[in-house]
Design a protein around this motif. Structure first.
Motif, mmCIF file in Angstrom:
data_model
loop_
_atom_site.group_PDB
_atom_site.id
_atom_site.type_symbol
_atom_site.label_atom_id
_atom_site.label_comp_id
_atom_site.label_asym_id
_atom_site.label_seq_id
_atom_site.Cartn_x
_atom_site.Cartn_y
_atom_site.Cartn_z
ATOM 1 N N GLU A 127 -27.482 11.295 -57.145
ATOM 2 C CA GLU A 127 -26.449 10.906 -56.199
ATOM 3 C C GLU A 127 -27.097 10.066 -55.112
ATOM 4 N N ILE A 128 -26.635 8.835 -54.965
ATOM 5 C CA ILE A 128 -27.158 7.963 -53.915
ATOM 6 C C ILE A 128 -26.603 8.457 -52.595
ATOM 7 N N THR A 129 -27.510 8.780 -51.672
ATOM 8 C CA THR A 129 -27.094 9.351 -50.392
ATOM 9 C C THR A 129 -27.151 8.345 -49.247
ATOM 10 N N LYS A 130 -27.918 7.273 -49.411
ATOM 11 C CA LYS A 130 -28.037 6.307 -48.321
ATOM 12 C C LYS A 130 -28.456 4.951 -48.879
ATOM 13 N N HIS A 131 -27.806 3.902 -48.389
ATOM 14 C CA HIS A 131 -28.202 2.535 -48.699
ATOM 15 C C HIS A 131 -29.066 2.035 -47.545
ATOM 16 N N LEU A 132 -30.267 1.616 -47.856
ATOM 17 C CA LEU A 132 -31.214 1.195 -46.821
ATOM 18 C C LEU A 132 -31.182 -0.309 -46.553
ATOM 19 N N GLY A 133 -30.649 -1.069 -47.476
ATOM 20 C CA GLY A 133 -30.567 -2.513 -47.294
ATOM 21 C C GLY A 133 -31.126 -3.276 -48.474
ATOM 22 N N VAL A 134 -30.961 -4.562 -48.408
ATOM 23 C CA VAL A 134 -31.424 -5.455 -49.470
ATOM 24 C C VAL A 134 -32.937 -5.638 -49.368
ATOM 25 N N VAL A 135 -33.590 -5.610 -50.511
ATOM 26 C CA VAL A 135 -35.024 -5.907 -50.586
ATOM 27 C C VAL A 135 -35.223 -7.005 -51.624
ATOM 28 N N SER A 136 -36.242 -7.793 -51.419
ATOM 29 C CA SER A 136 -36.532 -8.860 -52.372
ATOM 30 C C SER A 136 -38.025 -9.074 -52.456
ATOM 31 N N GLY A 137 -38.411 -9.688 -53.524
ATOM 32 C CA GLY A 137 -39.789 -10.105 -53.709
ATOM 33 C C GLY A 137 -39.767 -11.423 -54.451
ATOM 34 N N SER A 138 -40.661 -12.313 -54.115
ATOM 35 C CA SER A 138 -40.656 -13.607 -54.794
ATOM 36 C C SER A 138 -42.063 -14.155 -54.914
ATOM 37 N N THR A 139 -42.177 -15.122 -55.788
ATOM 38 C CA THR A 139 -43.423 -15.857 -55.946
ATOM 39 C C THR A 139 -43.071 -17.267 -56.375
ATOM 40 N N ILE A 140 -43.904 -18.209 -56.018
ATOM 41 C CA ILE A 140 -43.713 -19.589 -56.441
ATOM 42 C C ILE A 140 -44.909 -19.963 -57.301
ATOM 43 N N ARG A 141 -44.613 -20.458 -58.471
ATOM 44 C CA ARG A 141 -45.669 -20.833 -59.409
ATOM 45 C C ARG A 141 -45.612 -22.321 -59.700
ATOM 46 N N ALA A 142 -46.780 -22.896 -59.879
ATOM 47 C CA ALA A 142 -46.887 -24.309 -60.233
ATOM 48 C C ALA A 142 -47.484 -24.436 -61.628
ATOM 49 N N ARG A 143 -47.006 -25.409 -62.343
ATOM 50 C CA ARG A 143 -47.580 -25.677 -63.659
ATOM 51 C C ARG A 143 -48.985 -26.231 -63.443
ATOM 52 N N ASN A 144 -49.797 -26.175 -64.513
ATOM 53 C CA ASN A 144 -51.105 -26.821 -64.396
ATOM 54 C C ASN A 144 -51.270 -27.823 -65.524
ATOM 55 N N ILE A 145 -52.115 -28.765 -65.307
ATOM 56 C CA ILE A 145 -52.250 -29.899 -66.225
ATOM 57 C C ILE A 145 -52.638 -29.460 -67.636
ATOM 58 N N GLY A 146 -53.502 -28.460 -67.741
ATOM 59 C CA GLY A 146 -53.904 -27.977 -69.070
ATOM 60 C C GLY A 146 -52.721 -27.417 -69.846
ATOM 61 N N ARG A 147 -51.940 -26.583 -69.198
ATOM 62 C CA ARG A 147 -50.744 -26.022 -69.841
ATOM 63 C C ARG A 147 -49.737 -27.123 -70.164
ATOM 64 N N GLY A 154 -39.417 -25.360 -80.555
ATOM 65 C CA GLY A 154 -39.704 -23.929 -80.517
ATOM 66 C C GLY A 154 -40.135 -23.465 -79.137
ATOM 67 N N GLU A 155 -40.563 -22.225 -79.100
ATOM 68 C CA GLU A 155 -40.970 -21.599 -77.836
ATOM 69 C C GLU A 155 -42.232 -22.254 -77.291
ATOM 70 N N VAL A 156 -42.322 -22.269 -75.983
ATOM 71 C CA VAL A 156 -43.512 -22.784 -75.301
ATOM 72 C C VAL A 156 -44.189 -21.572 -74.656
ATOM 73 N N PRO A 157 -45.077 -20.886 -75.408
ATOM 74 C CA PRO A 157 -45.638 -19.618 -74.915
ATOM 75 C C PRO A 157 -46.437 -19.740 -73.625
ATOM 76 N N GLU A 158 -46.994 -20.911 -73.339
ATOM 77 C CA GLU A 158 -47.743 -21.086 -72.095
ATOM 78 C C GLU A 158 -46.824 -20.865 -70.894
ATOM 79 N N TYR A 159 -45.599 -21.378 -70.968
ATOM 80 C CA TYR A 159 -44.657 -21.208 -69.872
ATOM 81 C C TYR A 159 -43.989 -19.839 -69.915
ATOM 82 N N THR A 160 -43.768 -19.311 -71.108
ATOM 83 C CA THR A 160 -43.201 -17.966 -71.225
ATOM 84 C C THR A 160 -44.118 -16.957 -70.542
ATOM 85 N N GLU A 161 -45.414 -17.078 -70.788
ATOM 86 C CA GLU A 161 -46.401 -16.175 -70.173
ATOM 87 C C GLU A 161 -46.450 -16.363 -68.659
#
Length: 105
Positions: free
Chosen positions: A14-34, A46-53
């Protein structure tokens, strides 16, 4: 340890209290090798596993940061977790995880 759920409710709790919105983020850049390898893969399709990973790592890091913020609020769980991605500039993407921190019994 803070748990996370994509649902709005937690089975058996049973949820007894809402504490508020939480978030987490990250910014990623591609690299020339990938990019070179990924570019070659686009020729045959087909799939591009370098970007999937790369995106899987980014998603996990965003989740960890969201959970850390929930822990700082003394939350038991984070419910309604959603993910968002956005291009910040050419070659970079932000991955964000967000939800509502709650207390339950």
């Amino acid at each position: 340890m803070v748990e996370w759920y994509s649902t709005e409710a937690i089975a058996g709790k049973e949820i007894t209290k809402h504490l508020g919105v939480v978030s987490g983020s990250t910014i990623r850049a591609r690299n020339i090798g990938r990019d070179i390898v990924a570019g070659l893969r686009t020729i045959v399709g087909g799939e591009v596993p370098e970007y999937t990973e790369m995106m899987a790592h980014a998603r996990n890091q965003a989740i960890e940061r969201m959970l850390q913020k929930g822990a700082e609020m003394d939350a038991d769980a984070i419910v309604g977790v959603r993910f968002s991605t956005a291009m910040i500039m050419q070659g970079t993407a932000e991955v964000m995880a967000f939800g509502t921190a709650v207390k339950y019994r």
